[in-house]
Design a protein around this motif. Sequence first.
Motif, PDB file in Angstrom:
ATOM      1  N   SER A  29      45.889  29.074  64.911  1.00 47.96           N
ATOM      2  CA  SER A  29      46.546  28.267  63.886  1.00 47.96           C
ATOM      3  C   SER A  29      45.967  28.571  62.517  1.00 47.96           C
ATOM      4  CB  SER A  29      46.390  26.765  64.184  1.00 47.96           C
ATOM      5  OG  SER A  29      45.044  26.365  64.069  1.00 47.96           O
ATOM      6  N   LEU A  30      46.859  28.558  61.533  1.00 48.49           N
ATOM      7  CA  LEU A  30      46.471  28.733  60.135  1.00 48.49           C
ATOM      8  C   LEU A  30      46.442  27.368  59.476  1.00 48.49           C
ATOM      9  CD1 LEU A  30      48.380  31.828  58.709  1.00 48.49           C
ATOM     10  CD2 LEU A  30      45.924  31.464  58.686  1.00 48.49           C
ATOM     11  N   ASN A  31      45.392  27.078  58.783  1.00 48.87           N
ATOM     12  CA  ASN A  31      45.293  25.800  58.082  1.00 48.87           C
ATOM     13  C   ASN A  31      45.469  26.063  56.587  1.00 48.87           C
ATOM     14  OD1 ASN A  31      44.757  24.602  60.664  1.00 48.87           O
ATOM     15  ND2 ASN A  31      42.664  25.377  60.476  1.00 48.87           N
ATOM     16  N   ASP A  32      44.593  25.543  55.758  1.00 52.91           N
ATOM     17  CA  ASP A  32      44.700  25.801  54.328  1.00 52.91           C
ATOM     18  C   ASP A  32      44.517  27.288  54.035  1.00 52.91           C
ATOM     19  OD1 ASP A  32      43.215  22.841  52.727  1.00 52.91           O
ATOM     20  OD2 ASP A  32      44.955  23.115  54.043  1.00 52.91           O
ATOM     21  N   MET A  33      45.253  27.748  53.040  1.00 53.40           N
ATOM     22  CA  MET A  33      45.069  29.102  52.534  1.00 53.40           C
ATOM     23  C   MET A  33      44.925  29.006  51.026  1.00 53.40           C
ATOM     24  SD  MET A  33      47.903  31.210  54.776  1.00 53.40           S
ATOM     25  CE  MET A  33      47.186  32.833  54.444  1.00 53.40           C
ATOM     26  N   GLY A  34      44.395  30.032  50.426  1.00 51.96           N
ATOM     27  CA  GLY A  34      44.259  29.958  48.979  1.00 51.96           C
ATOM     28  C   GLY A  34      43.700  31.215  48.364  1.00 51.96           C
ATOM     29  N   TRP A  35      43.453  31.093  47.086  1.00 50.13           N
ATOM     30  CA  TRP A  35      42.977  32.221  46.296  1.00 50.13           C
ATOM     31  C   TRP A  35      41.759  31.814  45.475  1.00 50.13           C
ATOM     32  CZ3 TRP A  35      45.302  36.922  46.773  1.00 50.13           C
ATOM     33  CH2 TRP A  35      46.574  36.942  47.386  1.00 50.13           C
ATOM     34  N   TYR A  36      40.799  32.716  45.418  1.00 51.93           N
ATOM     35  CA  TYR A  36      39.683  32.619  44.512  1.00 51.93           C
ATOM     36  C   TYR A  36      39.734  33.845  43.609  1.00 51.93           C
ATOM     37  CZ  TYR A  36      37.019  28.824  46.722  1.00 51.93           C
ATOM     38  OH  TYR A  36      36.595  27.602  47.186  1.00 51.93           O
ATOM     39  N   ARG A  37      39.015  33.781  42.521  1.00 46.55           N
ATOM     40  CA  ARG A  37      38.871  34.957  41.674  1.00 46.55           C
ATOM     41  C   ARG A  37      37.467  35.021  41.120  1.00 46.55           C
ATOM     42  NH1 ARG A  37      42.653  33.367  36.410  1.00 46.55           N
ATOM     43  NH2 ARG A  37      41.281  31.742  35.537  1.00 46.55           N
ATOM     44  N   GLN A  38      37.040  36.218  40.814  1.00 43.79           N
ATOM     45  CA  GLN A  38      35.728  36.427  40.221  1.00 43.79           C
ATOM     46  C   GLN A  38      35.870  37.309  39.001  1.00 43.79           C
ATOM     47  OE1 GLN A  38      32.691  37.824  42.912  1.00 43.79           O
ATOM     48  NE2 GLN A  38      31.076  37.091  41.543  1.00 43.79           N
ATOM     49  N   PRO A  39      35.810  36.706  37.811  1.00 36.48           N
ATOM     50  CA  PRO A  39      35.870  37.504  36.579  1.00 36.48           C
ATOM     51  C   PRO A  39      34.592  38.330  36.425  1.00 36.48           C
ATOM     52  CG  PRO A  39      36.412  35.194  36.165  1.00 36.48           C
ATOM     53  CD  PRO A  39      35.808  35.267  37.536  1.00 36.48           C
ATOM     54  N   PRO A  40      34.623  39.364  35.621  1.00 36.99           N
ATOM     55  CA  PRO A  40      33.433  40.198  35.425  1.00 36.99           C
ATOM     56  C   PRO A  40      32.250  39.385  34.925  1.00 36.99           C
ATOM     57  CG  PRO A  40      35.370  41.224  34.458  1.00 36.99           C
ATOM     58  CD  PRO A  40      35.779  39.860  34.864  1.00 36.99           C
ATOM     59  N   GLY A  41      31.137  39.483  35.607  1.00 35.41           N
ATOM     60  CA  GLY A  41      29.920  38.804  35.183  1.00 35.41           C
ATOM     61  C   GLY A  41      29.901  37.304  35.412  1.00 35.41           C
ATOM     62  N   LYS A  42      30.892  36.789  36.122  1.00 40.42           N
ATOM     63  CA  LYS A  42      30.962  35.346  36.342  1.00 40.42           C
ATOM     64  C   LYS A  42      31.009  35.042  37.839  1.00 40.42           C
ATOM     65  CE  LYS A  42      33.354  34.368  31.996  1.00 40.42           C
ATOM     66  NZ  LYS A  42      34.531  33.718  31.363  1.00 40.42           N
ATOM     67  N   GLU A  43      30.872  33.778  38.144  1.00 46.39           N
ATOM     68  CA  GLU A  43      30.898  33.362  39.533  1.00 46.39           C
ATOM     69  C   GLU A  43      32.345  33.240  40.029  1.00 46.39           C
ATOM     70  OE1 GLU A  43      26.702  30.814  39.639  1.00 46.39           O
ATOM     71  OE2 GLU A  43      28.614  29.838  40.063  1.00 46.39           O
ATOM     72  N   ARG A  44      32.458  33.273  41.349  1.00 50.14           N
ATOM     73  CA  ARG A  44      33.765  33.125  41.962  1.00 50.14           C
ATOM     74  C   ARG A  44      34.268  31.702  41.760  1.00 50.14           C
ATOM     75  NH1 ARG A  44      34.663  35.510  47.970  1.00 50.14           N
ATOM     76  NH2 ARG A  44      33.608  37.233  46.897  1.00 50.14           N
ATOM     77  N   GLU A  45      35.556  31.548  41.468  1.00 44.81           N
ATOM     78  CA  GLU A  45      36.142  30.237  41.252  1.00 44.81           C
ATOM     79  C   GLU A  45      37.449  30.109  42.032  1.00 44.81           C
ATOM     80  OE1 GLU A  45      37.057  29.787  37.099  1.00 44.81           O
ATOM     81  OE2 GLU A  45      38.394  31.520  37.074  1.00 44.81           O
ATOM     82  N   GLU A  46      37.718  28.897  42.475  1.00 45.16           N
ATOM     83  CA  GLU A  46      38.958  28.659  43.200  1.00 45.16           C
ATOM     84  C   GLU A  46      40.118  28.604  42.217  1.00 45.16           C
ATOM     85  OE1 GLU A  46      38.871  25.898  46.475  1.00 45.16           O
ATOM     86  OE2 GLU A  46      40.885  25.192  45.994  1.00 45.16           O
ATOM     87  N   VAL A  47      41.200  29.288  42.553  1.00 46.39           N
ATOM     88  CA  VAL A  47      42.381  29.339  41.706  1.00 46.39           C
ATOM     89  C   VAL A  47      43.478  28.430  42.242  1.00 46.39           C
ATOM     90  CG1 VAL A  47      44.212  30.833  40.847  1.00 46.39           C
ATOM     91  CG2 VAL A  47      41.862  31.686  40.953  1.00 46.39           C
ATOM     92  N   ALA A  48      43.725  28.540  43.527  1.00 45.07           N
ATOM     93  CA  ALA A  48      44.798  27.763  44.135  1.00 45.07           C
ATOM     94  C   ALA A  48      44.504  27.592  45.613  1.00 45.07           C
ATOM     95  CB  ALA A  48      46.145  28.452  43.945  1.00 45.07           C
ATOM     96  N   ARG A  49      45.007  26.496  46.135  1.00 49.81           N
ATOM     97  CA  ARG A  49      44.875  26.202  47.557  1.00 49.81           C
ATOM     98  C   ARG A  49      46.193  25.604  48.016  1.00 49.81           C
ATOM     99  NH1 ARG A  49      40.480  24.633  51.201  1.00 49.81           N
ATOM    100  NH2 ARG A  49      39.068  25.338  49.534  1.00 49.81           N
TER     101      ARG A  49
END
Length: 121
Positions: A29-49
């Motif tokens: 089963s698939l539950n939540d899915m989403g996207w993170y991004r990591q800009p250059p020199g920065k930490e990963r951040e959640e974009v959408a879920r």
Amino acid sequence: VQLQASGGGLVQTGGSLKLSCAASGSIFSLNDMGWYRQPPGKEREEVARITTDGFAQYADSVRGRFTASRDSSEKAMYLQMNSLNTEDTAVYFCFANLTPYSKYHAALDYWGKGTQVTVSS
């Protein structure tokens, strides 16, 4: 289990891109899915879920410009990105919380390899 993200590329400010993420393998089963991004020199951040019901939540920085959707039958998820600006430049990662193999296995977060999005001014 694998997640494969695609659709990144180079686009000018104001342009659009659509990212795709496909899940494959022994998935119960698939539950939540989403996207993170990591800009250059920065930490990963959640974009959408996005939940199994299609309810999506967005980071303040992308709300109104990005739209997440999913196709449960295809085990796929998409991120339509409009009005892109240079601050959207990042490596984008898809993730999925899923139960592999059977109901007797624990749900875990799985990550795909990133896809580069570069927005030029």
